[in-house]
Design a protein around this motif. Structure first.
Motif, PDB file in Angstrom:
ATOM      1  N   UNK A 420       0.830  -1.206   0.000  1.00 10.02           N
ATOM      2  CA  UNK A 420       0.000   0.000   0.000  1.00 10.02           C
ATOM      3  C   UNK A 420       0.865   1.257   0.000  1.00 10.02           C
ATOM      4  N   UNK A 421       2.032   1.202   0.645  1.00 10.08           N
ATOM      5  CA  UNK A 421       2.919   2.359   0.657  1.00 10.08           C
ATOM      6  C   UNK A 421       3.380   2.719  -0.747  1.00 10.08           C
ATOM      7  N   UNK A 422       3.731   1.741  -1.550  1.00  6.73           N
ATOM      8  CA  UNK A 422       4.187   2.009  -2.923  1.00  6.73           C
ATOM      9  C   UNK A 422       3.065   2.630  -3.762  1.00  6.73           C
ATOM     10  N   UNK A 423       1.842   2.177  -3.577  1.00  5.32           N
ATOM     11  CA  UNK A 423       0.726   2.749  -4.337  1.00  5.32           C
ATOM     12  C   UNK A 423       0.431   4.183  -3.895  1.00  5.32           C
ATOM     13  N   UNK A 424       0.549   4.450  -2.605  1.00  2.00           N
ATOM     14  CA  UNK A 424       0.330   5.816  -2.122  1.00  2.00           C
ATOM     15  C   UNK A 424       1.410   6.757  -2.654  1.00  2.00           C
ATOM     16  N   UNK A 425       2.651   6.283  -2.719  1.00  2.00           N
ATOM     17  CA  UNK A 425       3.730   7.113  -3.271  1.00  2.00           C
ATOM     18  C   UNK A 425       3.504   7.392  -4.758  1.00  2.00           C
ATOM     19  N   UNK A 426       3.016   6.415  -5.497  1.00  2.00           N
ATOM     20  CA  UNK A 426       2.712   6.635  -6.912  1.00  2.00           C
ATOM     21  C   UNK A 426       1.584   7.647  -7.073  1.00  2.00           C
ATOM     22  N   UNK A 427       0.608   7.595  -6.181  1.00  2.00           N
ATOM     23  CA  UNK A 427      -0.484   8.573  -6.232  1.00  2.00           C
ATOM     24  C   UNK A 427       0.047   9.977  -5.974  1.00  2.00           C
ATOM     25  N   UNK A 428       0.931  10.130  -4.988  1.00  2.00           N
ATOM     26  CA  UNK A 428       1.479  11.443  -4.675  1.00  2.00           C
ATOM     27  C   UNK A 428       2.267  12.019  -5.852  1.00  2.00           C
ATOM     28  N   UNK A 429       2.961  11.162  -6.603  1.00  2.00           N
ATOM     29  CA  UNK A 429       3.745  11.656  -7.748  1.00  2.00           C
ATOM     30  C   UNK A 429       2.867  12.220  -8.851  1.00  2.00           C
ATOM     31  N   UNK A 430       1.606  11.876  -8.886  1.00  4.21           N
ATOM     32  CA  UNK A 430       0.715  12.403  -9.914  1.00  4.21           C
ATOM     33  C   UNK A 430       0.170  13.785  -9.565  1.00  4.21           C
ATOM     34  N   UNK A 431       0.426  14.279  -8.348  1.00  6.93           N
ATOM     35  CA  UNK A 431      -0.121  15.559  -7.906  1.00  6.93           C
ATOM     36  C   UNK A 431       0.935  16.652  -8.016  1.00  6.93           C
ATOM     37  N   UNK A 432       0.529  17.844  -8.405  1.00  2.94           N
ATOM     38  CA  UNK A 432       1.482  18.963  -8.484  1.00  2.94           C
ATOM     39  C   UNK A 432       2.081  19.255  -7.119  1.00  2.94           C
ATOM     40  N   UNK A 433       3.363  19.480  -7.063  1.00  2.23           N
ATOM     41  CA  UNK A 433       4.031  19.742  -5.797  1.00  2.23           C
ATOM     42  C   UNK A 433       3.518  21.050  -5.184  1.00  2.23           C
ATOM     43  N   UNK A 434       3.254  21.004  -3.885  1.00  2.00           N
ATOM     44  CA  UNK A 434       2.800  22.202  -3.175  1.00  2.00           C
ATOM     45  C   UNK A 434       1.380  22.607  -3.468  1.00  2.00           C
ATOM     46  N   UNK A 435       0.605  21.767  -4.131  1.00  2.00           N
ATOM     47  CA  UNK A 435      -0.772  22.135  -4.489  1.00  2.00           C
ATOM     48  C   UNK A 435      -1.728  22.000  -3.306  1.00  2.00           C
ATOM     49  N   UNK A 436      -1.348  21.235  -2.262  1.00  2.00           N
ATOM     50  CA  UNK A 436      -2.257  21.002  -1.157  1.00  2.00           C
ATOM     51  C   UNK A 436      -3.393  20.077  -1.512  1.00  2.00           C
ATOM     52  N   UNK A 437      -3.265  19.356  -2.621  1.00  2.00           N
ATOM     53  CA  UNK A 437      -4.318  18.452  -3.077  1.00  2.00           C
ATOM     54  C   UNK A 437      -4.078  17.060  -2.513  1.00  2.00           C
ATOM     55  N   UNK A 438      -5.158  16.382  -2.154  1.00  2.00           N
ATOM     56  CA  UNK A 438      -5.098  14.995  -1.705  1.00  2.00           C
ATOM     57  C   UNK A 438      -5.943  14.159  -2.643  1.00  2.00           C
TER      58      UNK A 438
END
Length: 558
Positions: A420-438
């Motif tokens: 689950x940690x690897x999938x969460x990290x992949x999800x985070x990489x799809x979000x713009x840095x510093x956007x505050x989006x979850x």
């Protein structure tokens, strides 16, 4: 006639002063010899009654109104009028003794009486610690009670168990354990109280050992302090029994007994403080060891080493959660404006979580509240309407923490946290840095697929939207209109409302895209290719900005 200096007074005792020549004469009568009064010895003046004082209490004299028949001075006293001297116990002390300064001979007599141990009214208070007072009594009491310390321990243990459910339950403290600790503490306390040589080293060692052992057993500190108070109460009760039964108690001062009570409770208080200090120190050490172990097992979960059932079970026990429940892993970027980790905010919403920094990010396991799912029914995804807990988690991360975070799919076995940690990290990489989006993993499947393969993302964009990107000035309006149109069911009317333009403007732009790409806007294959290319744009390396967030659809032009 004159009386001799040794003439008896009505009370039957020798007169302490010289008599006047004429008892009936007034104060100024001649012949009164004052020199005899000064020179007459009066060794017993402190106890001699004053027959010439009208207000002196004389139980052996008749009332002044009944003295008509009493013989005057110088007349013979009838034998029937003689009064027997009262016994010392029945005769009250003169009220004037304190008001009259004592002579040197009286002071010497009293000092000699006190040194010889003769009883006197009020008793003598010997200073604490002297051989003849509290110090000797302390040693005597301690020696007597130490000879029967086992019975004293039984009494203390019974009292403690009668007033504490924790000790009465025999878990985690058994009766034998309690008895051993109580005996050790009572033994040291009595030795300390009596000024005896310690038989087991430091007097407070037993108290410190008690604090450490009870901290390791998880007994609350208040419960241990209550046991000390109960034990001190029993100790004083037994000591008071010995004090009441000792010889010569009536002649002793009550101050000595007060000294005993003060000494007992001072000893108990000091031992209680020593125990509590050691308890808190041991608790801090235990907490530090537990935290170290908890972190190590948490890292083992995230590293994928929990396939071993023993590791998974130990991790669940250390974290205080069940091995099977509803879990997700969250990876949050350490944004400067965001809290260090969302644990306090999540805890306020009823969600347990445990977080640790990893590679410049915070990784945490979040336990979601249980939901009512029909037996055999599928589990809802984080974005499903039947899963309010997942919605609440997304809302907390977006609105209250301000952290950019990726959320893994839900899993039930705690040992699956590494995947689950690897999938969460992949999800985070799809979000713009510093956007505050979850975002949840299931909401970003296409982006996750494309974010790790920039070459494939570039090819998808070129094949499906290459001609549109080459239009120059039309490019921004065409791409934004296509995104809104696809995201809202290919409805021109809904897209026009969001873009603040006419419906025909939306249809014209979609027709222009179909013309440039050579694909029909009615084709499902074309729509899928366009949607995939729009999601691949941020990862294609073509210099295009990431996909806009909600609320950024407004464009100029008609």
């Amino acid at each position: 006639m004159t009386h001799s200096p040794a003439a008896p007074v009505p009370g039957g005792e020798p007169r302490a002063k010289a008599t006047r020549p004429d008892a009936g004469a007034g104060p100024g009568a001649p012949g009164r010899d004052r020199s005899d009064r000064r020179e007459a010895p009066r060794p017993d003046r402190q106890d001699a009654p004053r027959p010439d004082r009208q207000d002196a209490p004389r139980p052996d004299r008749p009332d002044r109104h009944d003295r008509a028949d009493a013989p005057r001075s110088g007349e013979p006293r009838p034998a029937s009028a003689a009064v027997r001297p009262a016994s010392p116990a029945a005769r009250p002390a003169s009220p004037f003794a304190a008001a009259r300064p004592a002579s040197a001979s009286v002071a010497s007599a009293r000092l000699a009486a006190s040194r010889s141990g003769s009883p006197r009214s009020g008793g003598a208070h010997t200073p604490l610690g002297s051989d003849a007072g509290s110090g000797a009594l302390r040693r005597a009491l301690s020696t007597t009670m130490l000879a029967d310390v086992d019975r004293l321990t039984d009494r203390a243990v019974d009292d403690i168990r009668a007033h504490s459910g924790t000790y009465a339950a025999d878990a985690p403290v058994t009766r034998d354990d309690l008895w051993e600790i109580c005996r050790d503490n009572l033994l040291r306390a009595l030795e300390d109280f009596g000024g005896l040589a310690p038989t087991g080293g430091d007097f407070e060692r037993a108290a410190r050992e008690t604090g450490r052992r009870r901290a390791e057993q998880g007994v609350p500190l208040d419960t241990v302090l209550q046991a000390y108070r109960r034990g001190g109460r029993v100790l004083w009760q037994v000591m008071a029994e010995h004090l009441r039964a000792r010889a010569g108690r009536e002649a002793d001062s009550r101050d000595v007994e007060l000294d005993m009570a003060s000494g007992v409770w001072e000893t108990i208080d000091r031992y209680s403080v020593a125990m509590a200090d050691e308890y808190r120190l041991a608790q801090l050490e235990l907490q530090s060891r537990q935290d170290t172990r908890r972190v190590a097992l948490f890292e083992a979960l995230l590293d994928g080493r929990a396939d071993d059932p023993a590791v998974a079970s130990a991790a669940a026990a250390a974290l205080g959660v069940p091995a099977y429940d509803r879990y997700v892993v969250v990876v949050a970027a350490q944004d400067p404006a965001a809290p260090p980790h969302p644990a306090p905010v999540l805890e306020a919403r009823g969600m347990w979580s445990f977080w640790r920094p990893r590679s410049g990010r915070y990784a945490g396991i979040v336990r979601l509240p249980r939901r009512d799912t029909p037996a055999g029914g599928p589990a809802a995804s984080p974005r499903g309407s039947a899963d309010p807990a997942a919605h609440a988690l997304l809302d907390v991360l977006r609105e209250l923490t301000g952290a950019t975070a990726g959320i893994s799919p839900e899993f039930e076995r705690l040992s699956h946290a590494g995947r689950a940690l690897r999938l969460a990290e992949q999800t985070l990489r799809t979000l713009p840095a510093g956007s505050g989006e979850a975002a949840a993993f299931d909401d970003r499947l296409a982006q996750v697929l494309l974010s790790g393969r920039s070459d494939i993302a570039e090819r998808i964009v070129t094949v499906h939207l290459g001609p549109v990107l080459a239009t120059g000035g039309e490019r921004a309006a065409l791409l934004t209109t296509l995104r809104v149109w696809l995201d809202h069911g290919c409805s021109a009317a809904r897209a026009a409302e969001l873009l603040y333009c006419h419906r025909n403007t939306v249809l014209n732009r979609i027709g222009r895209i179909a013309e440039l790409t050579g694909r029909s806007s009615e084709s499902g294959e074309a729509r899928l290719g366009w949607a995939l290319a729009l999601r691949a744009l941020p990862y294609a390396g073509l210099g295009d900005s990431p996909e806009p967030a909600a609320g950024e659809y407004e464009v100029d032009g008609t």
